[in-house]
Design an enzyme around this catalytic site. Structure first.
Site, mmCIF file in Angstrom:
data_model
loop_
_atom_site.group_PDB
_atom_site.id
_atom_site.type_symbol
_atom_site.label_atom_id
_atom_site.label_comp_id
_atom_site.label_asym_id
_atom_site.label_seq_id
_atom_site.Cartn_x
_atom_site.Cartn_y
_atom_site.Cartn_z
ATOM 1 C CE LYS A 179 34.930 36.095 32.605
ATOM 2 N NZ LYS A 179 34.066 36.209 33.809
ATOM 3 C CB THR A 234 49.440 39.866 39.404
ATOM 4 O OG1 THR A 234 49.351 41.295 39.516
ATOM 5 C CG2 THR A 234 50.789 39.510 38.803
ATOM 6 C CD GLU A 254 45.237 49.012 33.300
ATOM 7 O OE1 GLU A 254 45.947 49.177 34.323
ATOM 8 O OE2 GLU A 254 45.372 49.698 32.281
ATOM 9 C CB CYS A 288 43.625 47.299 41.564
ATOM 10 S SG CYS A 288 42.833 48.636 40.663
ATOM 11 C CD GLU A 389 45.632 43.174 44.636
ATOM 12 O OE1 GLU A 389 45.534 42.094 44.033
ATOM 13 O OE2 GLU A 389 45.424 44.262 44.111
HETATM 14 P P1 NAP Z 1 40.465 37.648 38.942
HETATM 15 O O1 NAP Z 1 40.216 36.440 39.722
HETATM 16 O O2 NAP Z 1 41.769 37.819 38.274
HETATM 17 O O3 NAP Z 1 39.292 37.737 37.866
HETATM 18 C C1 NAP Z 1 39.150 38.800 36.977
HETATM 19 C C2 NAP Z 1 38.304 38.354 35.800
HETATM 20 O O4 NAP Z 1 38.984 37.327 35.085
HETATM 21 C C3 NAP Z 1 36.950 37.774 36.169
HETATM 22 O O5 NAP Z 1 36.027 38.119 35.165
HETATM 23 C C4 NAP Z 1 37.223 36.289 36.158
HETATM 24 O O6 NAP Z 1 36.074 35.505 35.934
HETATM 25 C C5 NAP Z 1 38.179 36.176 34.989
HETATM 26 N N1 NAP Z 1 39.054 35.002 35.008
HETATM 27 C C6 NAP Z 1 39.465 34.264 36.074
HETATM 28 N N2 NAP Z 1 40.266 33.261 35.669
HETATM 29 C C7 NAP Z 1 40.368 33.356 34.327
HETATM 30 C C8 NAP Z 1 41.046 32.611 33.324
HETATM 31 N N3 NAP Z 1 41.797 31.564 33.635
HETATM 32 N N4 NAP Z 1 40.931 32.995 32.032
HETATM 33 C C9 NAP Z 1 40.181 34.073 31.697
HETATM 34 N N5 NAP Z 1 39.501 34.807 32.595
HETATM 35 C C10 NAP Z 1 39.595 34.470 33.895
HETATM 36 O O7 NAP Z 1 40.288 38.963 39.812
HETATM 37 P P2 NAP Z 1 39.077 39.310 40.783
HETATM 38 O O8 NAP Z 1 39.216 38.480 42.005
HETATM 39 O O9 NAP Z 1 37.791 39.309 40.037
HETATM 40 O O10 NAP Z 1 39.407 40.844 41.087
HETATM 41 C C11 NAP Z 1 40.355 41.221 42.004
HETATM 42 C C12 NAP Z 1 41.692 41.486 41.350
HETATM 43 O O11 NAP Z 1 41.568 42.429 40.307
HETATM 44 C C13 NAP Z 1 42.690 42.090 42.288
HETATM 45 O O12 NAP Z 1 43.944 41.460 42.122
HETATM 46 C C14 NAP Z 1 42.786 43.538 41.870
HETATM 47 O O13 NAP Z 1 43.977 44.166 42.172
HETATM 48 C C15 NAP Z 1 42.562 43.439 40.420
HETATM 49 N N6 NAP Z 1 42.061 44.702 39.895
HETATM 50 C C16 NAP Z 1 42.893 45.452 39.119
HETATM 51 C C17 NAP Z 1 42.458 46.660 38.628
HETATM 52 C C18 NAP Z 1 43.337 47.517 37.777
HETATM 53 O O14 NAP Z 1 42.829 48.368 37.074
HETATM 54 N N7 NAP Z 1 44.634 47.331 37.784
HETATM 55 C C19 NAP Z 1 41.178 47.101 38.919
HETATM 56 C C20 NAP Z 1 40.369 46.321 39.715
HETATM 57 C C21 NAP Z 1 40.825 45.111 40.193
HETATM 58 P P3 NAP Z 1 35.100 35.006 37.128
HETATM 59 O O15 NAP Z 1 35.616 35.598 38.391
HETATM 60 O O16 NAP Z 1 33.767 35.492 36.733
HETATM 61 O O17 NAP Z 1 35.167 33.514 37.124
#
Ligand code: NAP
Ligand code: MG
Length: 500
Positions: A179, A234, A254, A288, A389
């Site tokens: 997804k 997180t 991650e 991240c 963050e």
């Molecule tokens: P996010 O809001 O956590 O979303 C990540 C993914 O999870 C998206 O595909 C999102 O879908 C989905 N999602 C959201 N709520 C969900 C739920 N309740 N159940 C299942 N899936 C759900 O993160 P983001 O805003 O896209 O990305 C930024 C974050 O990612 C930052 O905190 C960053 O640090 C972290 N990150 C970590 C790494 C690593 O390797 N550690 C790498 C890159 C980014 P939709 O957004 O499509 O609705």
């Protein structure tokens, strides 16, 4: 405008609901593609297809060399469409052309190639050292795929993340439902087209963009899914863990980070100063593992901050499509507002804005989401701008007198994804690196993550590792097989106990 459909069971299809979304170009705010919006019904079909492909299809039973062969055909397809992937990554997610052509796509491809190759020579049968039970046996461990793996990925690195979730799962014999983030679904769907053309059996790879709280939750909670690999915040990671607990799934996470970057007093400032901006500003800080908290000795504070500001002010903020841009846009309006809010919070908390802090509208970028490279000085590690963050181009500089004190503050964070040390004295830097509580520590560099090395977080930055043999381990069950060698019943261990 190009149209993209869901990829389920080897076929491209509309969403069951018929709904679509438009994907936006962060550089202009304009629509660039129409994408089918997957919902619960589509996720259900995708899981079914992945389940059938695993339980009845050839993929898990193929030899690793055969799977690697199929993945090499995908790699050839990727290389043939590399320019298209570069262009779409830039359009859909705002990676600058320099970044997507030199880094994102070529290294995304390298992860695919390397992990497939590594997985083809992984030791799927592992020996167990002899143990002195009173009876003879041949003990060994068989590593086997989990089954159906869910991959959920964020918007900041759509292509690399798709590869990170697909390649290790596939080479080890699993099937996948991916997804992508709804904000940036395009390059994962182009990858799906390449997978389809390469003749990977239907259902082995499924790609369904959909809302996280809807489609994502359905995917994580489904009992037919054996493993969830999630990259994102997180906060959502905690939710994923909860949802997966219903059927006690294997989970790797991650998550976020707030990377401490410790500059030692013997660092080469000609390298450490631009290097620290590379650490924080790559992809406009939407990383991240970025180095967002910089610890600078008091004796060098004025010189280092002056040099940081001078370099930051010389950076070109512009449309991602322009090769002249050093920094591209933020993802969308919400991200821009978040960054703006944190800049206000930092000032309210008493941090000193040394440069930046404002939106910008570069020529050709009207309608886009641009923010100046920003540096806060006089930051205290307890401030929100040092603890939370921000995911934007904001560096927090913290002064220190004793290295021990810098280290203590560096580790004072809920996160532990990355860290860095700048020094000419490698033994000294190494001693410090070993005490930083993070899954990756760079010395005199940042962001370089070898596909042969493990990547993952300490503390609330995650669970498990990606890449290298450590990453492949996460996609393999561990089965112990014991073949008893005792020739007569009387010599069996049970005979002594039950007399049978
Ligand atoms: P996010 O809001 O956590 O979303 C990540 C993914 O999870 C998206 O595909 C999102 O879908 C989905 N999602 C959201 N709520 C969900 C739920 N309740 N159940 C299942 N899936 C759900 O993160 P983001 O805003 O896209 O990305 C930024 C974050 O990612 C930052 O905190 C960053 O640090 C972290 N990150 C970590 C790494 C690593 O390797 N550690 C790498 C890159 C980014 P939709 O957004 O499509 O609705
Ligand atoms: Mg987009």
């Amino acid at each position: 405008m190009r149209e993209f459909k869901l990829f389920v069971g080897g076929e491209f299809a509309d969403a069951a609901s018929g709904q679509t979304v438009e994907s936006q170009d962060p550089s202009t705010g304009g629509s660039i593609a129409t994408v089918a919006l997957g919902g619960a019904e589509d996720i259900d079909r995708a899981i079914g297809a992945a389940r059938t492909a695993f339980d009845e299809g050839p993929w898990p039973g193929m030899t690793p060399a055969e799977r690697a062969g199929a993945m090499r055909r995908v790699y050839d397809g990727i290389i043939a469409r590399q320019d298209e992937l570069v262009e779409w990554e830039t359009l859909d997610s705002g990676h600058t052309m320099r970044m997507s052509s030199l880094f994102t796509i070529p290294y995304g491809n390298e992860y695919w190639r390397h992990l497939a190759e590594l997985g083809s020579r992984y030791e799927y049968q592992q020996s167990v050292e002899p143990y002195g039970f009173p009876v003879e046996a041949w003990d060994f461990v068989q590593r086997e795929p989990f089954g159906v793996c869910a991959g959920i990925i964020p918007w900041n690195f759509p292509y690399i993340m798709a590869v990170w979730k697909l390649a290790p799962a596939l080479i080890t014999g699993n099937t996948v439902v991916l997804k992508p983030a709804l904000e940036t679904p395009v390059t994962a769907l182009i990858l799906a087209e390449i997978v389809a053309e390469a003749g990977i059996p239907p259902g082995v790879v499924n790609v369904v963009p959909g809302h996280g709280p809807g489609a994502g939750e359905v995917l994580v909670a489904d009992p037919r899914v054996d493993k969830v690999a999630f990259t994102g915040s997180t906060e959502v990671g905690r939710r994923i863990m909860q949802l997966a607990s219903g059927t006690v799934k294997k989970v790797t996470l991650e998550l976020g980070g707030k990377g401490p970057n410790i500059l030692l007093d013997d660092a080469d400032l000609d390298i450490a100063v631009p290097g620290s901006l590379w650490a924080v500003y790559l992809h406009t800080g939407q990383m991240c593992e970025a180095g967002t908290r910089m610890f600078v000795p008091s004796s060098l504070y004025d010189e280092v901050t002056a040099r940081l500001v001078e370099l930051a002010e010389g950076m070109v903020v512009g449309p991602a499509t322009d090769f002249a841009s050093d920094l591209g846009p933020l993802l969308n309006r919400r991200q821009l507002e978040t960054v703006e809010r944190y800049v206000q919070i930092g000032q309210d908390e008493g941090a000193k804005l040394l440069t930046g802090g404002e939106r910008v509208t570069p020529a050709g970028g009207e309608g886009g989401f641009y923010f100046q490279p920003t540096i806060f000085g006089d930051v205290d590690n307890s401030m929100k701008v040092a603890q939370e963050e921000i995911f934007g181009p904001v560096l927090s500089v913290i002064r220190y007198d004793a290295v021990e004190d810098a280290l203590r503050q560096a580790n004072d964070s809920i996160y532990g994804l990355s860290g860095g040390v700048w020094s000419r004295d490698i033994p000294r830097a190494l001693a410090l690196a070993k005490r930083i509580k993070a899954g990756t520590v760079w010395i005199n560099d940042w962001h370089m993550l070898s596909p042969a090395a493990p990547f993952g977080g300490y503390k609330q930055s995650g669970v498990g590792r990606e890449f290298g043999r450590w990453g492949l381990d996460e996609y393999l069950q561990t089965k112990y097989i014991r073949v008893d060698q005792t020739p007569t019943k009387e010599q069996k261990f049970w005979y002594q106990i039950l007399g049978l």
